[in-house]
Design a protein around this motif. Structure first.
Motif, PDB file in Angstrom:
ATOM      1  N   PRO A  20       0.151  -1.105  -0.251  1.00 15.35           N
ATOM      2  CA  PRO A  20      -0.013  -0.229   0.022  1.00 15.35           C
ATOM      3  C   PRO A  20       0.656   1.575   0.140  1.00 15.35           C
ATOM      4  N   TYR A  21       1.835   1.317   0.429  1.00 14.46           N
ATOM      5  CA  TYR A  21       3.022   2.364   1.264  1.00 14.46           C
ATOM      6  C   TYR A  21       4.186   1.600   0.854  1.00 14.46           C
ATOM      7  N   TYR A  22       4.774   2.570   0.709  1.00 14.18           N
ATOM      8  CA  TYR A  22       6.476   2.273   0.221  1.00 14.18           C
ATOM      9  C   TYR A  22       7.091   3.379   0.977  1.00 14.18           C
ATOM     10  N   THR A  23       7.561   3.286   2.097  1.00 15.57           N
ATOM     11  CA  THR A  23       8.847   4.151   2.767  1.00 15.57           C
ATOM     12  C   THR A  23       9.795   4.791   2.359  1.00 15.57           C
ATOM     13  N   ASN A  24      10.571   3.791   1.282  1.00 16.36           N
ATOM     14  CA  ASN A  24      12.450   4.773   0.778  1.00 16.36           C
ATOM     15  C   ASN A  24      12.850   5.174   1.658  1.00 16.36           C
ATOM     16  N   PHE A  25      13.142   3.840   2.963  1.00 18.13           N
ATOM     17  CA  PHE A  25      13.488   4.098   4.360  1.00 18.13           C
ATOM     18  C   PHE A  25      15.274   4.343   3.851  1.00 18.13           C
ATOM     19  N   ALA A  26      15.442   2.793   3.081  1.00 22.06           N
ATOM     20  CA  ALA A  26      16.785   2.906   3.216  1.00 22.06           C
ATOM     21  C   ALA A  26      17.229   4.084   2.359  1.00 22.06           C
ATOM     22  N   ALA A  27      16.864   4.557   1.703  1.00 19.09           N
ATOM     23  CA  ALA A  27      17.534   5.680   0.938  1.00 19.09           C
ATOM     24  C   ALA A  27      17.750   7.322   1.808  1.00 19.09           C
ATOM     25  N   GLN A  28      16.782   7.093   2.745  1.00 22.96           N
ATOM     26  CA  GLN A  28      16.791   8.164   3.790  1.00 22.96           C
ATOM     27  C   GLN A  28      16.330   9.172   3.003  1.00 22.96           C
ATOM     28  N   ILE A  73       3.518  -1.601  -5.821  1.00 11.39           N
ATOM     29  CA  ILE A  73       3.740  -0.723  -4.765  1.00 11.39           C
ATOM     30  C   ILE A  73       2.311   0.328  -5.445  1.00 11.39           C
ATOM     31  N   ALA A  74       2.029   0.085  -4.593  1.00 14.00           N
ATOM     32  CA  ALA A  74       0.062   1.274  -5.045  1.00 14.00           C
ATOM     33  C   ALA A  74       0.879   2.991  -4.677  1.00 14.00           C
ATOM     34  N   THR A  75       1.915   3.512  -3.623  1.00  7.14           N
ATOM     35  CA  THR A  75       1.365   5.036  -3.440  1.00  7.14           C
ATOM     36  C   THR A  75       3.290   5.277  -2.587  1.00  7.14           C
ATOM     37  N   ALA A  76       3.402   6.133  -2.693  1.00  6.30           N
ATOM     38  CA  ALA A  76       4.320   7.001  -2.507  1.00  6.30           C
ATOM     39  C   ALA A  76       4.321   8.658  -2.018  1.00  6.30           C
ATOM     40  N   TRP A  77       4.871   8.905  -0.415  1.00  6.08           N
ATOM     41  CA  TRP A  77       5.247  10.587  -0.371  1.00  6.08           C
ATOM     42  C   TRP A  77       6.322  10.877  -1.442  1.00  6.08           C
ATOM     43  N   LEU A  78       6.421  11.799  -2.335  1.00  2.45           N
ATOM     44  CA  LEU A  78       7.251  12.149  -2.543  1.00  2.45           C
ATOM     45  C   LEU A  78       6.929  13.844  -2.850  1.00  2.45           C
ATOM     46  N   GLY A  79       7.654  14.342  -4.751  1.00  2.56           N
ATOM     47  CA  GLY A  79       6.995  15.737  -5.051  1.00  2.56           C
ATOM     48  C   GLY A  79       6.597  15.353  -6.594  1.00  2.56           C
ATOM     49  N   SER A  80       6.295  16.262  -6.980  1.00  6.99           N
ATOM     50  CA  SER A  80       5.550  16.391  -8.319  1.00  6.99           C
ATOM     51  C   SER A  80       7.023  16.095  -9.141  1.00  6.99           C
ATOM     52  N   TRP A  81       7.853  16.643  -8.765  1.00  2.00           N
ATOM     53  CA  TRP A  81       9.304  16.230  -9.933  1.00  2.00           C
ATOM     54  C   TRP A  81       9.513  14.795 -10.240  1.00  2.00           C
ATOM     55  N   ALA A  82       8.919  13.815  -9.225  1.00  2.00           N
ATOM     56  CA  ALA A  82       9.369  12.500  -9.753  1.00  2.00           C
ATOM     57  C   ALA A  82       8.283  11.678 -10.383  1.00  2.00           C
ATOM     58  N   VAL A  83       7.207  12.502 -10.886  1.00  2.00           N
ATOM     59  CA  VAL A  83       5.987  11.822 -11.519  1.00  2.00           C
ATOM     60  C   VAL A  83       6.423  11.564 -13.351  1.00  2.00           C
ATOM     61  N   ILE A  84       7.808  12.420 -14.038  1.00  2.00           N
ATOM     62  CA  ILE A  84       8.259  12.062 -15.178  1.00  2.00           C
ATOM     63  C   ILE A  84       9.250  10.679 -14.905  1.00  2.00           C
ATOM     64  N   GLN A  85       9.835  10.984 -14.188  1.00  2.00           N
ATOM     65  CA  GLN A  85      10.885   9.906 -13.995  1.00  2.00           C
ATOM     66  C   GLN A  85       9.877   8.569 -13.902  1.00  2.00           C
ATOM     67  N   PHE A  86       8.900   8.425 -13.233  1.00  2.00           N
ATOM     68  CA  PHE A  86       8.217   6.957 -12.334  1.00  2.00           C
ATOM     69  C   PHE A  86       7.158   6.644 -13.879  1.00  2.00           C
ATOM     70  N   ARG A  87       7.043   7.775 -15.276  1.00  2.00           N
ATOM     71  CA  ARG A  87       6.568   7.337 -16.363  1.00  2.00           C
ATOM     72  C   ARG A  87       7.831   7.244 -17.100  1.00  2.00           C
TER      73      ARG A  87
END
Length: 438
Positions: free
Chosen positions: A191-199, A271-285
């Motif tokens: 449901p949610y991915y923390t990306n904990f290791a990347a900090q 993965i369903a969801t991650a809190w990031l920024g709109s800058w990331a949209v193009i990278q994920f697409r």
């Protein structure tokens, strides 16, 4: 790519303030880098320091320079792409040799900008044309200009959310948690991915500030109130993160997360969801295209809070470009800064918010327009003071450690209660406010 600052003004390196970059700036009165009137008279070789190693390596920056040279044929642009940008440039700024144009490192205190950078003009003048001028304004003069901006939010896989029966954006933290629970029970996705290791992705949670209250004075509030007090915006955001983890709505082991791998996984619906920024949209697409998934599955939604029925999202600058006070070719350097902001297409290429006020929103934020999300720009007049308070408190709101502790607390790897944890942050913060203000 140095993803830590492809975001839009994150100021992630503010945690480095304690190291105190003293530098060899040019004194109390900075020179001006005036915008040139006649491109044919502008000449010289300029070195541009950049964190965007990816688009230097793939030739994109060279293409930008070629377009720039159609207007400024006598200016030669050289790029110095730096992987560990903050650490490397911090060292260089103890000398006079830190390029002609550079992204302003977070380690540099805002009030010290005139020591290192040439003025681009007055805020009164530049604010008529550009967003974000307040973030680099000292004593009425602007010392940096961001080529693009972004807004924080949740990247999500629309297909997975729809399969879970959730088609409307949640409007409260409780609704958001209910949606994640539906995803867990009705799909195979995390449901949610923390990306904990990347900090560094954990630092994005600080940027709920302003989105919860819809208050352009939210940064000033950080300087004057307890962000973790009752109804404090960071308390709202940190409580939601805690509840997501506590209720088992994340990956099995946060310590094994992988930033690069999270892109195709979210694109494919693992993965369903991650809190990031709109800058990331193009990278994920782009990751979706490479993985054979549908790029249109990548959506973006605001934080689940509403004021008078409307969602708000803060618009923040990415790295701000500045002209070195020591540059021997200030006119050429200023020409590059202005052209890169106004005419390069960099913001559009990155699906980001343009710095030009009259530019339309990127396609990725069209749903925001359609659903009436209000974009606000925070007043950063007290931004420098907030960083001093953060430094004195040793909380680190722009660093990952305290939220790693929060995640560990929620998953049982650390003892204690949420209230005690947040109250301790508040006590340290408010004590630092007194110390810094005295």
């Amino acid at each position: 790519m140095n993803h830590r600052r492809t975001l839009t003004g994150t100021l992630l390196a503010a945690a480095l303030l304690a190291s105190g970059c003293t530098g060899s700036g040019g004194g109390s009165k900075a020179a001006d880098a005036k915008a040139p009137d006649d491109p044919s008279k502008v000449s010289g070789t300029i070195k541009v320091l950049t964190h965007r190693t990816d688009i230097v390596q793939d030739g994109t920056m060279k293409k930008y320079a070629a377009e720039f040279n159609k207007i400024y044929p006598k200016v030669k642009v050289e790029f110095d792409a730096i992987t560990d940008y903050e650490a490397e440039v911090k060292i260089r700024m103890n000398t006079k040799n830190y390029g002609d144009v550079l992204m302003i490192p977070g380690v540099i205190k805002k009030n010290d900008y005139p020591r290192f950078f040439a003025s681009l003009g007055t805020q009164d003048e530049l604010a008529e044309k550009y967003r974000f001028t307040g973030f680099t304004t000292v004593d009425g003069k602007v010392y940096g200009q961001s080529p693009m901006g972004a807004t924080p939010g949740f990247l999500y896989n629309k297909r997975i959310w729809a399969e879970a029966g959730v088609t409307d954006w949640p409007t409260t933290p409780d609704e958001f948690l209910t949606a994640l629970k539906a995803i867990k029970s009705k799909t195979d996705a995390v449901p949610y991915y923390t990306n904990f290791a990347a900090q560094w992705p954990l630092t994005h949670w600080t940027f709920v500030n302003g989105s919860v209250s819809c208050d352009t004075g939210a940064t000033t509030a950080l300087a004057e109130t307890d962000p973790w007090g009752e109804n404090g915006e960071l308390r709202v955001g940190d409580t939601l993160l805690y509840d997501i983890v506590k209720q088992g709505l994340i990956e099995k082991d946060p310590t094994t997360t992988n930033w690069e791998e999270s892109k195709p996984k979210l694109a494919k619906g693992e993965i369903a969801t991650a809190w990031l920024g709109s800058w990331a949209v193009i990278q994920f697409r782009q990751a979706a295209e490479k993985a054979g998934a549908d790029p249109d599955d990548i959506g973006f939604m605001p934080f689940p809070a509403r004021v008078d029925g409307k969602a708000c999202a803060t618009a923040n600058p990415d790295y701000n470009q500045a002209v070195s006070i020591h540059s021997k070719h200030k006119a050429a350097a200023r020409a590059w800064v202005d052209w890169f902001t106004d005419k390069s297409g960099y913001a559009e290429d990155n699906l980001s918010i343009a710095t030009l006020k009259n530019a339309p929103l990127p396609e990725s934020l069209k749903p925001y327009e359609e659903q009436g999300v209000k974009l606000i720009e925070l007043d950063d007049a007290e931004g420098g003071l907030v960083k001093e308070i953060d430094n004195a408190s040793e909380v680190g709101i722009y660093a990952p450690e305290y939220r790693q502790d929060l995640v560990d607390l929620a998953r049982g790897a650390k003892d204690g209660t949420l209230d005690d944890f947040l109250d301790d942050l508040g006590e340290r913060w408010t004590e630092a406010q007194k110390t810094v203000g005295s």
